[in-house]
Write an enzyme that holds these catalytic residues in place. Structure first.
Site, PDB file in Angstrom:
ATOM      1  N   LYS A 188       8.062  -1.881  -1.322  1.00 42.58           N
ATOM      2  CA  LYS A 188       7.942  -0.666   0.025  1.00 42.58           C
ATOM      3  C   LYS A 188       7.858   0.845  -0.556  1.00 42.58           C
ATOM      4  CE  LYS A 188       7.849   1.484   4.111  1.00 42.58           C
ATOM      5  NZ  LYS A 188       9.288   2.494   3.977  1.00 42.58           N
ATOM      6  N   GLU A 195       1.232   5.821   0.010  1.00 44.67           N
ATOM      7  CA  GLU A 195       0.798   6.663   1.086  1.00 44.67           C
ATOM      8  C   GLU A 195       1.088   7.807   0.694  1.00 44.67           C
ATOM      9  OE1 GLU A 195       4.404   7.678   4.107  1.00 44.67           O
ATOM     10  OE2 GLU A 195       4.222   5.569   4.640  1.00 44.67           O
TER      11      GLU A 195
END
Length: 337
Positions: A188, A195
Site C-alpha cells: 500500500k 498515486e
C-alpha cells in the site's frame, strides 16, 4: 461473520455499512458517541466503552482498527489488557510497514494475532468496494476471508487480464495476501507513492493546458521577465472539463484518478474552493525511503513528493535565498506578485 470496528470515520463507518449489507454482524466503537449511534440505526451493535466493545465480541475476537496511524499503538495498548489468546487485531489504517513488523513480534508471545491491511477506496468504497493489500499469517488471513471478500469490489465489469483464468488466488476479486507481517502496508505504501506521481502528472499536464492561451495575455517587458518569443503559438482557450472527459473515453491515460479529475473540473473549472495546499500522509516519503535503502531509482515519485512540500510553503526560505543571491550578484530586485 462477526467483526469489531474501532474508528468510524470516513472509511471505517462505510466499511461497517458494506459489511452489514452483506449479512455480517458488526460491533462498533468510536470516541464519538454520535458516530456509534448513527451506525446503530443501521443495524450495527454499539459499544459505550472498549470494555463493553470487547465483551460483545465472540471469541476468538476479530477487531479492525481504522484509526490514524499516529494513534494506532495507543489504541492497541488500550485494548491489549482486554484481549485473550487467539484474538486477532487488524490494522486497516496507513501505518508504516516497519511498525507492523514490530507489533506482530510484540503481540505473538501473548498469543494475539496481527494482520495489516492496506486499504484503498476512500469515500467511494461503500459503493465501489475497497482494494485491500494484506500482510500477516496465512491461517489468520484465511480465517478473515469472508470479511475481505465482502469489503472488496469483486471482479465487477473489469475485463479479465488475458491468461488470468489459469491463475489462482483472490487478486481478481480486489484483495490479496501479499506476505508476512508488514507486507500489506508495504504494498500500500508503494501504491500511494505511485498515486503521488500519477496525480502530479495529471496536475502538471492540465496546468499546461490551462496556460495554453498565454499568447493572448499582455506581458510586461523588462529585464526580469523572459518574453514569450512566439505568442501566436499559444492562442488556445481550452475547455479542461471536456478534455478530461474525452480522455476518459479510450485514451491510454484513462484511470479512476482521471474520472475524479473530470468530476472536479466539471463542478468547478477554476477550482476556486481549493487553495492548492497538498498534504502527504506519510506513504509517499516512506516509499522514497525504501527506494533509497534498496538502491532503487524513484525520480518521478520523489519529485511528486517534493512538489507537495512546495505547495505548503516549505520552499519559502529557499526561494528567498534565491532572490537574495540574484540581488547580490546582479542587483536584481524582486518583482511584486
Amino acid at each position: 461473520m462477526q467483526l469489531g470496528m474501532i474508528g468510524l470515520g470516513r472509511m471505517g463507518g462505510n466499511m461497517v455499512r458494506r459489511l452489514i449489507g452483506g449479512g455480517h454482524e458488526c460491533v462498533v466503537f468510536d470516541r464519538s458517541p454520535e458516530a456509534v449511534a448513527e451506525l446503530v440505526k443501521e443495524k450495527a451493535i454499539g459499544a459505550s466503552s472498549l470494555a463493553d466493545f470487547v465483551k460483545k465480541l465472540a471469541k476468538p475476537r476479530a477487531i479492525w482498527l481504522m484509526v490514524p496511524a499516529g494513534v494506532t499503538d495507543q489504541a492497541i495498548a488500550d485494548l491489549l489488557p482486554l484481549l485473550e489468546k487467539g484474538d486477532i487485531l487488524i490494522d486497516g489504517g496507513n501505518s508504516h510497514y516497519v511498525d507492523d513488523i514490530r507489533r506482530a513480534k510484540e503481540l505473538a508471545p501473548k498469543g494475539i494475532h496481527y494482520a495489516d491491511v492496506g486499504t484503498s477506496g476512500g469515500v467511494w468504497g461503500l459503493e465501489r468496494g475497497y482494494c485491500m493489500m494484506i500482510g500477516g499469517e496465512a491461517s489468520v488471513v484465511e480465517h478473515l476471508d469472508p470479511i475481505f471478500k465482502r469489503l472488496a469490489p469483486g471482479r465487477g465489469e473489469i475485463p479479465r487480464t488475458p491468461g488470468r483464468e489459469k491463475a489462482k488466488g483472490t487478486a481478481e476479486e480486489g484483495y490479496l495476501h501479499c506476505g508476512a507481517s508488514g507486507a500489506g502496508h508495504f504494498v500500500k505504501m508503494v501504491h500511494n507513492g505511485i498515486e503521488y506521481g500519477l496525480m502530479a502528472a495529471y496536475a502538471e499536464g492540465f496546468n499546461i493546458l490551462k496556460n495554453a492561451n498565454d499568447g493572448k495575455q499582455s506581458r510586461e517587458v523588462d529585464a526580469e521577465t523572459t518574453p514569450l518569443r512566439e505568442p501566436e503559438n499559444y492562442q488556445y482557450d481550452m475547455n479542461l472539463a471536456d478534455i478530461a472527459e474525452v480522455w476518459r473515453r479510450g485514451s491510454v491515460v484513462a484511470s479512476w484518478l482521471l474520472d475524479l479529475t473530470a468530476i472536479s473540473l466539471l463542478e468547478s473549472p477554476d477550482l476556486k474552493r481549493f487553495s492548492g495546499r497538498v498534504s502527504d500522509s506519510g506513504e509517499g516519503r516512506w516509499t522514497i525511503m525504501a527506494a533509497i535503502d534498496l538502491d532503487t531509482p524513484a525520480e518521478v515519485l520523489t519529485a511528486a513528493l517534493y512538489s507537495r512540500f512546495t505547495s505548503r510553503g516549505e520552499a519559502g526560505f529557499q526561494n528567498k535565498l534565491l532572490s537574495a543571491m540574484r540581488f547580490q550578484f546582479g542587483g536584481h530586485h524582486e518583482k511584486p506578485k
